[in-house]
Design an enzyme around this catalytic site. Structure first.
Site, PDB file in Angstrom:
ATOM      1  N   HIS A  47       0.846  -1.091   0.578  1.00 28.61           N
ATOM      2  CA  HIS A  47      -0.257  -0.282   0.185  1.00 28.61           C
ATOM      3  C   HIS A  47       1.466   1.271   0.266  1.00 28.61           C
ATOM      4  CE1 HIS A  47      -3.306   2.462   1.222  1.00 28.61           C
ATOM      5  NE2 HIS A  47      -4.312   1.762   0.881  1.00 28.61           N
ATOM      6  N   PRO A  48       0.775   1.757  -0.476  1.00 29.79           N
ATOM      7  CA  PRO A  48       1.755   3.393  -0.690  1.00 29.79           C
ATOM      8  C   PRO A  48       0.924   4.503   0.490  1.00 29.79           C
ATOM      9  CG  PRO A  48      -0.223   3.388  -2.778  1.00 29.79           C
ATOM     10  CD  PRO A  48      -0.468   2.065  -1.674  1.00 29.79           C
ATOM     11  N   CYS A  49       0.317   3.756   0.685  1.00 31.27           N
ATOM     12  CA  CYS A  49      -0.352   5.667   1.623  1.00 31.27           C
ATOM     13  C   CYS A  49       0.784   6.601   2.319  1.00 31.27           C
ATOM     14  CB  CYS A  49      -0.908   4.777   2.922  1.00 31.27           C
ATOM     15  SG  CYS A  49      -0.814   3.851   3.642  1.00 31.27           S
ATOM     16  N   ASP A  50       2.200   5.632   3.142  1.00 32.40           N
ATOM     17  CA  ASP A  50       3.420   6.394   3.789  1.00 32.40           C
ATOM     18  C   ASP A  50       4.180   6.789   2.573  1.00 32.40           C
ATOM     19  OD1 ASP A  50       1.236   6.201   6.117  1.00 32.40           O
ATOM     20  OD2 ASP A  50       1.804   3.404   6.805  1.00 32.40           O
ATOM     21  N   THR A  51       3.948   6.284   1.101  1.00 34.61           N
ATOM     22  CA  THR A  51       5.982   6.176   0.944  1.00 34.61           C
ATOM     23  C   THR A  51       6.376   7.226   1.336  1.00 34.61           C
ATOM     24  OG1 THR A  51       4.148   4.829  -0.870  1.00 34.61           O
ATOM     25  CG2 THR A  51       5.754   6.175  -1.375  1.00 34.61           C
TER      26      THR A  51
END
Length: 159
Positions: free
Chosen positions: A127-131
Protein backbone atom coordinates in the site's frame (compact mmCIF):
# COMPACT_ATOMS: atom_id res chain seq x y z
CA UNK A 1 5.90 15.29 -2.84
CA UNK A 2 3.98 13.19 -5.31
CA UNK A 3 4.89 12.21 -8.84
CA UNK A 4 3.02 13.04 -11.97
CA UNK A 5 2.48 10.06 -14.26
CA UNK A 6 4.81 11.54 -16.90
CA UNK A 7 7.62 11.84 -14.31
CA UNK A 8 7.02 8.23 -13.28
CA UNK A 9 7.23 7.06 -16.91
CA UNK A 10 10.51 8.95 -17.46
CA UNK A 11 12.09 7.65 -14.27
CA UNK A 12 10.90 4.06 -14.75
CA UNK A 13 12.14 4.01 -18.34
CA UNK A 14 15.51 5.39 -17.23
CA UNK A 15 15.70 2.81 -14.42
CA UNK A 16 14.85 -0.08 -16.77
CA UNK A 17 17.33 1.04 -19.42
CA UNK A 18 20.18 1.82 -16.99
CA UNK A 19 20.56 -1.81 -15.88
CA UNK A 20 21.49 -0.61 -12.35
CA UNK A 21 18.48 -2.41 -10.92
CA UNK A 22 19.52 -5.63 -12.61
CA UNK A 23 22.89 -5.56 -10.85
CA UNK A 24 21.12 -5.53 -7.47
CA UNK A 25 18.41 -8.14 -8.09
CA UNK A 26 18.90 -11.79 -9.12
CA UNK A 27 16.54 -11.43 -12.07
CA UNK A 28 15.18 -14.34 -14.04
CA UNK A 29 13.26 -12.01 -16.35
CA UNK A 30 12.40 -8.33 -16.83
CA UNK A 31 10.00 -6.56 -19.17
CA UNK A 32 9.23 -2.86 -19.51
CA UNK A 33 5.59 -2.53 -20.58
CA UNK A 34 4.76 0.78 -22.23
CA UNK A 35 0.99 1.12 -22.03
CA UNK A 36 0.31 1.51 -19.20
CA UNK A 37 3.91 1.98 -18.15
CA UNK A 38 5.05 -0.68 -15.69
CA UNK A 39 8.11 -2.82 -15.06
CA UNK A 40 7.54 -6.57 -14.67
CA UNK A 41 10.33 -8.43 -12.85
CA UNK A 42 10.73 -12.10 -11.96
CA UNK A 43 13.18 -13.19 -9.25
CA UNK A 44 13.88 -16.61 -7.72
CA UNK A 45 12.14 -17.31 -4.43
CA UNK A 46 15.11 -18.36 -2.34
CA UNK A 47 13.13 -18.09 0.91
CA UNK A 48 11.13 -21.31 0.42
CA UNK A 49 12.38 -24.86 0.18
CA UNK A 50 9.86 -25.59 -2.57
CA UNK A 51 11.54 -23.18 -4.98
CA UNK A 52 9.39 -21.20 -7.31
CA UNK A 53 9.68 -17.55 -8.16
CA UNK A 54 8.36 -14.13 -7.24
CA UNK A 55 6.78 -11.73 -9.72
CA UNK A 56 7.15 -8.04 -8.99
CA UNK A 57 5.30 -5.33 -10.86
CA UNK A 58 6.18 -1.67 -10.48
CA UNK A 59 3.25 0.38 -11.68
CA UNK A 60 1.70 3.75 -10.85
CA UNK A 61 -1.13 4.57 -8.46
CA UNK A 62 -3.08 7.43 -9.97
CA UNK A 63 -4.97 7.81 -6.69
CA UNK A 64 -1.86 8.32 -4.52
CA UNK A 65 0.33 9.58 -7.39
CA UNK A 66 3.06 7.25 -6.20
CA UNK A 67 4.79 4.12 -7.51
CA UNK A 68 2.94 0.94 -6.56
CA UNK A 69 4.58 -2.44 -5.94
CA UNK A 70 2.56 -5.57 -6.72
CA UNK A 71 3.76 -9.06 -5.73
CA UNK A 72 2.83 -12.61 -6.75
CA UNK A 73 4.50 -15.72 -5.36
CA UNK A 74 4.62 -18.91 -7.41
CA UNK A 75 5.39 -22.27 -5.81
CA UNK A 76 6.97 -24.96 -7.96
CA UNK A 77 6.30 -28.62 -7.28
CA UNK A 78 7.30 -31.75 -9.16
CA UNK A 79 5.26 -34.90 -9.61
CA UNK A 80 6.71 -37.78 -11.59
CA UNK A 81 9.43 -35.48 -12.90
CA UNK A 82 6.98 -32.88 -14.22
CA UNK A 83 7.28 -29.42 -12.68
CA UNK A 84 4.22 -27.24 -12.22
CA UNK A 85 3.87 -23.74 -10.82
CA UNK A 86 0.86 -22.37 -9.04
CA UNK A 87 0.07 -19.14 -7.26
CA UNK A 88 0.83 -19.33 -3.56
CA UNK A 89 -1.27 -16.70 -1.81
CA UNK A 90 -1.45 -18.15 1.69
CA UNK A 91 -0.49 -16.11 4.74
CA UNK A 92 2.29 -18.62 5.44
CA UNK A 93 3.76 -18.10 1.98
CA UNK A 94 3.74 -14.34 2.31
CA UNK A 95 5.33 -14.60 5.77
CA UNK A 96 8.31 -16.46 4.29
CA UNK A 97 9.13 -13.44 2.14
CA UNK A 98 10.35 -11.48 5.17
CA UNK A 99 8.64 -8.29 4.01
CA UNK A 100 9.72 -5.39 6.26
CA UNK A 101 7.20 -4.41 8.92
CA UNK A 102 6.95 -0.83 7.62
CA UNK A 103 5.28 -2.12 4.42
CA UNK A 104 1.53 -2.83 4.48
CA UNK A 105 0.28 -5.64 2.22
CA UNK A 106 -3.20 -6.00 0.81
CA UNK A 107 -4.79 -8.24 -1.79
CA UNK A 108 -5.41 -6.47 -5.09
CA UNK A 109 -6.44 -7.31 -8.64
CA UNK A 110 -5.62 -6.02 -12.08
CA UNK A 111 -8.66 -6.18 -14.30
CA UNK A 112 -7.69 -3.35 -16.66
CA UNK A 113 -7.66 -4.61 -20.25
CA UNK A 114 -4.80 -2.20 -21.03
CA UNK A 115 -2.44 -4.51 -19.11
CA UNK A 116 -1.15 -7.62 -20.89
CA UNK A 117 -3.27 -10.68 -20.08
CA UNK A 118 -0.40 -12.36 -18.16
CA UNK A 119 -0.33 -9.44 -15.70
CA UNK A 120 -4.05 -9.44 -15.00
CA UNK A 121 -5.44 -11.22 -11.96
CA UNK A 122 -4.71 -11.39 -8.24
CA UNK A 123 -1.65 -9.66 -6.74
CA UNK A 124 -0.56 -8.55 -3.31
CA UNK A 125 0.03 -4.82 -3.25
CA UNK A 126 2.30 -2.84 -0.99
CA UNK A 127 0.00 0.00 0.00
CA UNK A 128 1.42 3.39 -1.04
CA UNK A 129 -0.25 5.48 1.69
CA UNK A 130 2.96 6.11 3.70
CA UNK A 131 5.33 6.32 0.75
CA UNK A 132 6.22 9.99 1.18
CA UNK A 133 7.04 9.46 4.85
CA UNK A 134 9.16 6.38 4.12
CA UNK A 135 10.99 7.56 0.98
CA UNK A 136 11.17 11.27 1.77
CA UNK A 137 9.33 14.34 0.63
CA UNK A 138 12.16 16.57 -0.56
CA UNK A 139 11.28 18.30 -3.83
CA UNK A 140 15.00 18.86 -4.59
CA UNK A 141 15.46 15.13 -5.28
CA UNK A 142 12.34 14.69 -7.40
CA UNK A 143 14.39 13.51 -10.39
CA UNK A 144 15.70 10.52 -8.40
CA UNK A 145 12.49 9.76 -6.52
CA UNK A 146 11.97 6.35 -8.15
CA UNK A 147 15.59 5.33 -7.44
CA UNK A 148 15.03 6.08 -3.74
CA UNK A 149 11.65 4.32 -3.84
CA UNK A 150 13.27 1.17 -5.31
CA UNK A 151 15.95 1.13 -2.60
CA UNK A 152 13.22 1.17 0.08
CA UNK A 153 10.38 -0.82 -1.46
CA UNK A 154 12.14 -3.35 -3.66
CA UNK A 155 15.63 -4.25 -2.52
CA UNK A 156 14.36 -6.24 0.50
CA UNK A 157 13.87 -9.02 -2.05
CA UNK A 158 17.67 -9.43 -2.21
CA UNK A 159 18.04 -10.14 1.50
Amino acid sequence: MTLEYEQFVQQLTRLAESRELYKKLPLLRHDLVHSPCCLHLTVPNSTRNTGGHIELLITFSRVYREPLLLIRVWATTALDGIETSQLAHSAETMATLRIPSYLTLGLDTILDAQYPHALQGAWYSVHPCDTRDIVGDDVTVRDTYLDRWVSVFLLWVCR
